[in-house]
Design a protein around this motif. Structure first.
Motif, PDB file in Angstrom:
ATOM      1  N   UNK A  65      33.528  90.078  13.883  1.00  0.00           N
ATOM      2  CA  UNK A  65      34.538  89.340  13.114  1.00  0.00           C
ATOM      3  C   UNK A  65      34.143  89.173  11.653  1.00  0.00           C
ATOM      4  N   UNK A  66      32.863  89.266  11.349  1.00  0.00           N
ATOM      5  CA  UNK A  66      32.424  89.133   9.961  1.00  0.00           C
ATOM      6  C   UNK A  66      32.939  90.277   9.089  1.00  0.00           C
ATOM      7  N   UNK A  67      33.405  91.348   9.720  1.00  0.00           N
ATOM      8  CA  UNK A  67      33.973  92.482   8.972  1.00  0.00           C
ATOM      9  C   UNK A  67      35.393  92.209   8.489  1.00  0.00           C
ATOM     10  N   UNK A  68      36.086  91.282   9.127  1.00  0.00           N
ATOM     11  CA  UNK A  68      37.508  91.066   8.841  1.00  0.00           C
ATOM     12  C   UNK A  68      37.853  90.778   7.381  1.00  0.00           C
ATOM     13  N   UNK A  69      37.081  89.980   6.658  1.00  0.00           N
ATOM     14  CA  UNK A  69      37.460  89.714   5.264  1.00  0.00           C
ATOM     15  C   UNK A  69      37.501  90.960   4.384  1.00  0.00           C
ATOM     16  N   UNK A  70      36.821  92.018   4.788  1.00  0.00           N
ATOM     17  CA  UNK A  70      36.797  93.247   4.003  1.00  0.00           C
ATOM     18  C   UNK A  70      37.930  94.196   4.370  1.00  0.00           C
ATOM     19  N   UNK A  71      38.756  93.820   5.334  1.00  0.00           N
ATOM     20  CA  UNK A  71      39.794  94.705   5.857  1.00  0.00           C
ATOM     21  C   UNK A  71      41.170  94.341   5.334  1.00  0.00           C
ATOM     22  N   UNK A  73      45.388  94.264   6.218  1.00  0.00           N
ATOM     23  CA  UNK A  73      46.118  93.717   7.371  1.00  0.00           C
ATOM     24  C   UNK A  73      46.154  94.694   8.548  1.00  0.00           C
ATOM     25  N   UNK A  74      46.362  95.962   8.274  1.00  0.00           N
ATOM     26  CA  UNK A  74      46.425  96.961   9.339  1.00  0.00           C
ATOM     27  C   UNK A  74      45.070  97.091  10.043  1.00  0.00           C
ATOM     28  N   UNK A  75      44.005  97.117   9.267  1.00  0.00           N
ATOM     29  CA  UNK A  75      42.672  97.228   9.845  1.00  0.00           C
ATOM     30  C   UNK A  75      42.327  95.988  10.673  1.00  0.00           C
ATOM     31  N   UNK A  76      42.705  94.820  10.182  1.00  0.00           N
ATOM     32  CA  UNK A  76      42.450  93.586  10.934  1.00  0.00           C
ATOM     33  C   UNK A  76      43.184  93.610  12.272  1.00  0.00           C
ATOM     34  N   UNK A  77      44.428  94.090  12.259  1.00  0.00           N
ATOM     35  CA  UNK A  77      45.211  94.170  13.499  1.00  0.00           C
ATOM     36  C   UNK A  77      44.534  95.112  14.496  1.00  0.00           C
ATOM     37  N   UNK A  78      44.039  96.231  14.008  1.00  0.00           N
ATOM     38  CA  UNK A  78      43.347  97.176  14.881  1.00  0.00           C
ATOM     39  C   UNK A  78      42.071  96.566  15.441  1.00  0.00           C
ATOM     40  N   UNK A  79      41.343  95.828  14.596  1.00  0.00           N
ATOM     41  CA  UNK A  79      40.118  95.193  15.070  1.00  0.00           C
ATOM     42  C   UNK A  79      40.422  94.121  16.110  1.00  0.00           C
ATOM     43  N   UNK A  80      41.509  93.388  15.933  1.00  0.00           N
ATOM     44  CA  UNK A  80      41.899  92.383  16.927  1.00  0.00           C
ATOM     45  C   UNK A  80      42.155  93.036  18.283  1.00  0.00           C
ATOM     46  N   UNK A  81      42.783  94.207  18.288  1.00  0.00           N
ATOM     47  CA  UNK A  81      43.025  94.925  19.536  1.00  0.00           C
ATOM     48  C   UNK A  81      41.696  95.322  20.187  1.00  0.00           C
ATOM     49  N   UNK A  82      40.765  95.764  19.375  1.00  0.00           N
ATOM     50  CA  UNK A  82      39.468  96.151  19.892  1.00  0.00           C
ATOM     51  C   UNK A  82      38.734  94.944  20.458  1.00  0.00           C
ATOM     52  N   UNK A  83      38.803  93.818  19.755  1.00  0.00           N
ATOM     53  CA  UNK A  83      38.159  92.600  20.244  1.00  0.00           C
ATOM     54  C   UNK A  83      38.736  92.202  21.585  1.00  0.00           C
TER      55      UNK A  83
END
Length: 87
Positions: A65-71, A73-83
């Motif tokens: 989750x520490x990566x999220x501030x560097x992403x 909106x699209x990348x954050x959404x993809x990371x949420x799916x992965x989480x």
């Protein structure tokens, strides 16, 4: 998302992964061209390694989750799916 050397090394350190700068950057660059399915597969392999190393789940998720501030909106959404897959 563009990760600099320091961010990648900090993330590896948080996860208890020891690696040198050159190999860590090469591994990170190799992920840039992978599909979502390939990334999920790689993440699941990493999760298994972390579990074998007794890295607590909460610490794993905090590092991811520490990566999220560097992403964006699209990348954050993809990371949420992965989480969600990792839960």
């Amino acid at each position: 998302m563009s990760l600099d050397d320091k961010t990648i090394m900090d993330l590896a350190s948080q996860l208890g992964i020891s690696a040198d700068k050159k190999s860590t950057m090469a591994k990170a660059k190799s992920f840039e061209k992978k599909s979502d399915a390939e990334l999920v597969s790689e993440i699941m392999k990493l999760k298994e390694k972390l579990n074998q190393s007794n890295i607590p789940y909460e610490k794993q998720m905090a590092a991811v989750k520490s990566l999220m501030p560097m992403m964006n909106a699209e990348q954050r959404a993809r990371l949420e799916k992965i989480i969600a897959l990792l839960r």
